[in-house]
Motif scaffolding. Sequence first.
Motif, PDB file in Angstrom:
ATOM      1  N   ARG A   1       0.836  -1.206   0.000  1.00  0.00           N
ATOM      2  CA  ARG A   1       0.000   0.000   0.000  1.00  0.00           C
ATOM      3  C   ARG A   1       0.868   1.251   0.000  1.00  0.00           C
ATOM      4  O   ARG A   1       1.964   1.259   0.528  1.00  0.00           O
ATOM      5  CB  ARG A   1      -0.887   0.012   1.248  1.00  0.00           C
TER       6      ARG A   1
ATOM      7  N   THR B   1       0.365   7.193   1.706  1.00  0.00           N
ATOM      8  CA  THR B   1      -0.712   8.153   1.985  1.00  0.00           C
ATOM      9  C   THR B   1      -2.049   7.474   2.172  1.00  0.00           C
ATOM     10  O   THR B   1      -3.011   8.109   2.618  1.00  0.00           O
ATOM     11  CB  THR B   1      -0.828   9.152   0.826  1.00  0.00           C
ATOM     12  N   ALA B   2      -2.180   6.246   1.770  1.00  0.00           N
ATOM     13  CA  ALA B   2      -3.450   5.532   1.902  1.00  0.00           C
ATOM     14  C   ALA B   2      -3.359   4.400   2.898  1.00  0.00           C
ATOM     15  O   ALA B   2      -4.155   3.483   2.891  1.00  0.00           O
ATOM     16  CB  ALA B   2      -3.889   4.998   0.533  1.00  0.00           C
ATOM     17  N   SER B   3      -2.407   4.521   3.715  1.00  0.00           N
ATOM     18  CA  SER B   3      -2.225   3.426   4.657  1.00  0.00           C
ATOM     19  C   SER B   3      -2.981   3.620   5.948  1.00  0.00           C
ATOM     20  O   SER B   3      -2.970   2.750   6.800  1.00  0.00           O
ATOM     21  CB  SER B   3      -0.706   3.264   4.956  1.00  0.00           C
ATOM     22  N   SER B   4      -3.652   4.846   6.081  1.00  0.00           N
ATOM     23  CA  SER B   4      -4.408   5.105   7.301  1.00  0.00           C
ATOM     24  C   SER B   4      -5.588   6.022   6.971  1.00  0.00           C
ATOM     25  O   SER B   4      -5.665   6.655   5.912  1.00  0.00           O
ATOM     26  CB  SER B   4      -3.493   5.764   8.348  1.00  0.00           C
ATOM     27  N   LEU B   5      -6.539   6.085   7.881  1.00  0.00           N
ATOM     28  CA  LEU B   5      -7.750   6.904   7.678  1.00  0.00           C
ATOM     29  C   LEU B   5      -7.428   8.394   7.583  1.00  0.00           C
ATOM     30  O   LEU B   5      -7.960   9.093   6.701  1.00  0.00           O
ATOM     31  CB  LEU B   5      -8.745   6.652   8.828  1.00  0.00           C
ATOM     32  N   PRO B   6      -6.561   8.937   8.442  1.00  0.00           N
ATOM     33  CA  PRO B   6      -6.203  10.367   8.267  1.00  0.00           C
ATOM     34  C   PRO B   6      -5.584  10.658   6.923  1.00  0.00           C
ATOM     35  O   PRO B   6      -5.830  11.704   6.318  1.00  0.00           O
ATOM     36  CB  PRO B   6      -5.218  10.627   9.402  1.00  0.00           C
TER      37      PRO B   6
ATOM     38  N   LEU C   1      -6.200   9.023   4.157  1.00  0.00           N
ATOM     39  CA  LEU C   1      -7.278   8.991   3.166  1.00  0.00           C
ATOM     40  C   LEU C   1      -8.080  10.294   3.172  1.00  0.00           C
ATOM     41  O   LEU C   1      -8.441  10.847   2.139  1.00  0.00           O
ATOM     42  CB  LEU C   1      -8.191   7.797   3.437  1.00  0.00           C
ATOM     43  N   LEU C   2      -8.403  10.804   4.362  1.00  0.00           N
ATOM     44  CA  LEU C   2      -9.170  12.055   4.467  1.00  0.00           C
ATOM     45  C   LEU C   2      -8.383  13.217   3.864  1.00  0.00           C
ATOM     46  O   LEU C   2      -8.948  14.115   3.208  1.00  0.00           O
ATOM     47  CB  LEU C   2      -9.498  12.357   5.934  1.00  0.00           C
ATOM     48  N   SER C   3      -7.099  13.236   4.092  1.00  0.00           N
ATOM     49  CA  SER C   3      -6.265  14.291   3.523  1.00  0.00           C
ATOM     50  C   SER C   3      -6.277  14.234   2.008  1.00  0.00           C
ATOM     51  O   SER C   3      -6.326  15.263   1.320  1.00  0.00           O
ATOM     52  CB  SER C   3      -4.834  14.163   4.062  1.00  0.00           C
ATOM     53  N   SER C   4      -6.247  13.011   1.451  1.00  0.00           N
ATOM     54  CA  SER C   4      -6.275  12.853  -0.005  1.00  0.00           C
ATOM     55  C   SER C   4      -7.602  13.342  -0.584  1.00  0.00           C
ATOM     56  O   SER C   4      -7.649  14.034  -1.607  1.00  0.00           O
ATOM     57  CB  SER C   4      -6.032  11.384  -0.368  1.00  0.00           C
TER      58      SER C   4
END
Length: 544
Positions: free
Chosen positions: A45, A48-53, A55-58
């Motif tokens: 993975r 940047t997509a390895s955690s919920l924060p 994902l939200l930032s993306s």
Amino acid sequence: FDSGTAGGGNPRTLDESDLIELKLDGAGAGSGAVGGAGGAIVPPRLPTASSLPALLSSVQSEYDALLLELYDTRRTLEDTRRELSQALYQNDASVRVVARLVMERDGAREQLAAMSAQVAAAAAPATADGGRKRARDEDGEEQGGTKKAKEANGGGSGGGGGADNGGDGSKIPQSDVDSMMATWKATSKDRKKKSKDKGKDAPAGVTMDTVQSMEEAGKKSLHKSSAKAGLLSIASLGGGNLIVTAGRDRQAVVYNTDDGKVVATLVGSGTKADLADADIVRSVDDGTVLVATASVDGSIRVYATSAEGGTDFAPCGTITLTDESIVDVSVHPSGKYVIAALQSGRVAFAALRDGGVLEEVAVLDAKGAGAEYTCADLHPDGLIYVVGTASGAVQVWDLSKQAPAGSVQAQGAGDDGVGIASLVMSDNGYHVATSTTTGTVQVWDLRKLKCAATMNADGADVGSVVKSLSFSPGEGKLLAYGGAKGTIAVVGVKDWDNKTTLSITPPKKGDAPTITGLVWTHGGMSMASCSDSDRPVRFWGKKE
């Protein structure tokens, strides 16, 4: 494999059954290798997509980029709209300029055609002045010399004043006086003959009952919509189906009320000067229909056609009498002469000579009167010209004697600001109706120069502004007068208490316009009215 610890313990020996096989996709062949044959490597993975924060930032970044793109798109759309609006405005302005230029070009062409016709008609062996001198010389020969001519023209002015009528020696030649006398005898005889047969002269139903059944039947704008609203004059052809209106667009329009069509638009009726009056008459000699218009700069223009229903109105001539304003223009029933009342208190006389030349013949002055004329009307027989003054006096001119034959004072005459606002003569030639600037309407017996009736005192009927009067055709049994708020009053002549009123349908905002022009049409079965502050002509007829 020895799993014991140092120092000893319980030694344990591992065998092959204790091993766990790990299989990875994409590993090389070999049954015992880690990752069996056919296995695939799973990519790791993104950080940047390895955690919920992360994902939200993306998602937030993608949303911001979308908003910026939307803002740029809307700004581009607004710029495009602005450019389109400017282009449309420039196109509309260009269309208006082209339309105005085309209109001016057409007007110039029509004026050029009219002037060309006048120049061609005026290309005679002698000038107008020379023709006038020859006519006067011939007149002197027919009468046996200048002395007899003076006696023939001065009999009614008292003390031989006929020779001095114009102040500058101007007078109507005796040949023209004789011509008007011949017309007077013919029309007077015919009028008296018709008065004996009331059924022919006054069609059945032209009574107060007819008027009471009338209502506003319609309206039509005849003049340019680009000009200021208002009609300055309206006249009808003997109470028939043809009317002529003078508008603020400096044009005169001939309209057929039967067909509902414009017969002719006389664009040469006014150049840079506004129109003051217009008249339409059928010649008793040859049936020619003539239209005369007068401008505030002293110009008179005459047009003619050969038939009532014709559309070939052609200019007959143009003259400029003086720099002062003309308050009334009337065509003589013979179709050979035009009489005009000047604001300075003088009466101008012009003649249509052979070849279509309109010639100024005389300008008559009432010696010592010093009155300012405001309105006038010609007797149906063509020898009496009645004028109203700013001082409230009504003067009666005898054109055969070229001098006033008498005068009367309207009610309120002599008071400050009380003058004659309008006047009209009846077709039978017996009565003249006047209105003052205070709204008082009076009917005078022309034979006795006495007041027969007084109406609308203090504005009781139609208000204190009365600028239009009209007798019904023929015997003149009804008198109509228009006033404020679109009100028309009709009264029976000699039956003065028999009265009815008509009113314009009131607009949604404000009051109805004041009636300033009024004529009977279709033998008295209908009427047409206009206003100097309203654009259309309104038609009054029997209720459906």
